[in-house]
Design a protein around this motif. Structure first.
Motif, mmCIF file in Angstrom:
data_model
loop_
_atom_site.group_PDB
_atom_site.id
_atom_site.type_symbol
_atom_site.label_atom_id
_atom_site.label_comp_id
_atom_site.label_asym_id
_atom_site.label_seq_id
_atom_site.Cartn_x
_atom_site.Cartn_y
_atom_site.Cartn_z
ATOM 1 N N ASP A 54 6.759 0.224 -0.749
ATOM 2 C CA ASP A 54 7.933 -0.482 -0.214
ATOM 3 C C ASP A 54 8.910 -0.831 -1.333
ATOM 4 O O ASP A 54 10.130 -0.705 -1.165
ATOM 5 C CB ASP A 54 7.516 -1.767 0.509
ATOM 6 C CG ASP A 54 6.812 -1.518 1.826
ATOM 7 O OD1 ASP A 54 6.805 -0.372 2.315
ATOM 8 O OD2 ASP A 54 6.251 -2.492 2.381
ATOM 9 N N TRP A 55 8.384 -1.287 -2.467
ATOM 10 C CA TRP A 55 9.249 -1.626 -3.598
ATOM 11 C C TRP A 55 9.960 -0.375 -4.125
ATOM 12 O O TRP A 55 11.135 -0.431 -4.480
ATOM 13 C CB TRP A 55 8.462 -2.303 -4.713
ATOM 14 C CG TRP A 55 8.277 -3.762 -4.472
ATOM 15 C CD1 TRP A 55 7.123 -4.403 -4.136
ATOM 16 C CD2 TRP A 55 9.287 -4.772 -4.538
ATOM 17 N NE1 TRP A 55 7.359 -5.748 -3.983
ATOM 18 C CE2 TRP A 55 8.679 -6.012 -4.226
ATOM 19 C CE3 TRP A 55 10.654 -4.761 -4.812
ATOM 20 C CZ2 TRP A 55 9.387 -7.208 -4.199
ATOM 21 C CZ3 TRP A 55 11.363 -5.960 -4.784
ATOM 22 C CH2 TRP A 55 10.729 -7.162 -4.470
ATOM 23 N N GLU A 56 9.255 0.732 -4.151
ATOM 24 C CA GLU A 56 9.873 1.977 -4.610
ATOM 25 C C GLU A 56 10.992 2.412 -3.665
ATOM 26 O O GLU A 56 12.066 2.836 -4.104
ATOM 27 C CB GLU A 56 8.819 3.078 -4.717
ATOM 28 C CG GLU A 56 9.363 4.352 -5.330
ATOM 29 C CD GLU A 56 8.292 5.407 -5.519
ATOM 30 O OE1 GLU A 56 8.581 6.576 -5.207
ATOM 31 O OE2 GLU A 56 7.190 5.073 -5.989
ATOM 32 N N ALA A 57 10.760 2.275 -2.371
ATOM 33 C CA ALA A 57 11.797 2.615 -1.390
ATOM 34 C C ALA A 57 13.022 1.718 -1.581
ATOM 35 O O ALA A 57 14.169 2.189 -1.549
ATOM 36 C CB ALA A 57 11.252 2.493 0.031
ATOM 37 N N LEU A 58 12.788 0.436 -1.792
ATOM 38 C CA LEU A 58 13.893 -0.501 -2.005
ATOM 39 C C LEU A 58 14.636 -0.178 -3.310
ATOM 40 O O LEU A 58 15.864 -0.267 -3.376
ATOM 41 C CB LEU A 58 13.370 -1.936 -2.016
ATOM 42 C CG LEU A 58 14.429 -3.025 -1.901
ATOM 43 C CD1 LEU A 58 15.192 -2.918 -0.578
ATOM 44 C CD2 LEU A 58 13.784 -4.393 -2.026
ATOM 45 N N GLN A 59 13.886 0.219 -4.327
ATOM 46 C CA GLN A 59 14.515 0.612 -5.594
ATOM 47 C C GLN A 59 15.432 1.824 -5.381
ATOM 48 O O GLN A 59 16.543 1.862 -5.912
ATOM 49 C CB GLN A 59 13.446 0.946 -6.622
ATOM 50 C CG GLN A 59 14.020 1.374 -7.950
ATOM 51 C CD GLN A 59 12.927 1.790 -8.931
ATOM 52 O OE1 GLN A 59 11.790 1.353 -8.836
ATOM 53 N NE2 GLN A 59 13.280 2.636 -9.849
#
Length: 135
Positions: A54-59
């Protein structure tokens, strides 16, 4: 000798031509890139990242937000070299800060960028949105 001179002139002309070609309009960039990716950051509390994926997608969304500002500065899109460029740069800076915050997986830092993201949009819209006079 003339052939060499013509080749040199042609090479110089090709070197000056930008290697890119704008395809999307400003409005299309806003609708397809800037708006959805800014919303992902602005409304992070609705669906907070739960894991590394999820953090990678947001990044990636933060990266695209920053790059949308760069797209707005391209020749053929930039309305002027003054306020337009300054406003687009604000969007790049807000997106870049969001990239840093998402890499750190810092939800508070992402939330702290809300004002910066919104201000970058509002400042530009006040100046340049359809139906308004360009300054």
């Amino acid at each position: 000798m003339r052939i060499i001179a013509l080749l040199l002139l042609a090479s110089a002309a090709m070197a000056q031509a930008p290697p890119f070609q704008p395809v999307a309009s400003i409005s299309e960039i806003m609708v397809a890139i800037t708006l959805p990716y800014s919303d992902a950051l602005l409304y992070i509390e609705r669906n907070p990242p739960k894991d590394d994926r999820d953090w990678e997608a947001l990044q990636m969304q933060a990266l695209m937000l920053a790059e949308s500002g760069n797209l707005l500065m391209m020749k053929g899109r930039a309305k002027n070299q003054g306020q337009w460029m300054k406003d687009a740069r604000m969007l790049v800076d807000a997106g870049a800060a969001a990239v840093k915050a998402t890499r750190a997986k810092d939800i508070k830092a992402v939330l702290a960028l809300n004002d910066q993201i919104v201000t970058s949009c509002i400042t530009c819209h006040v100046q340049f949105r359809s139906g308004r006079r360009e300054r």
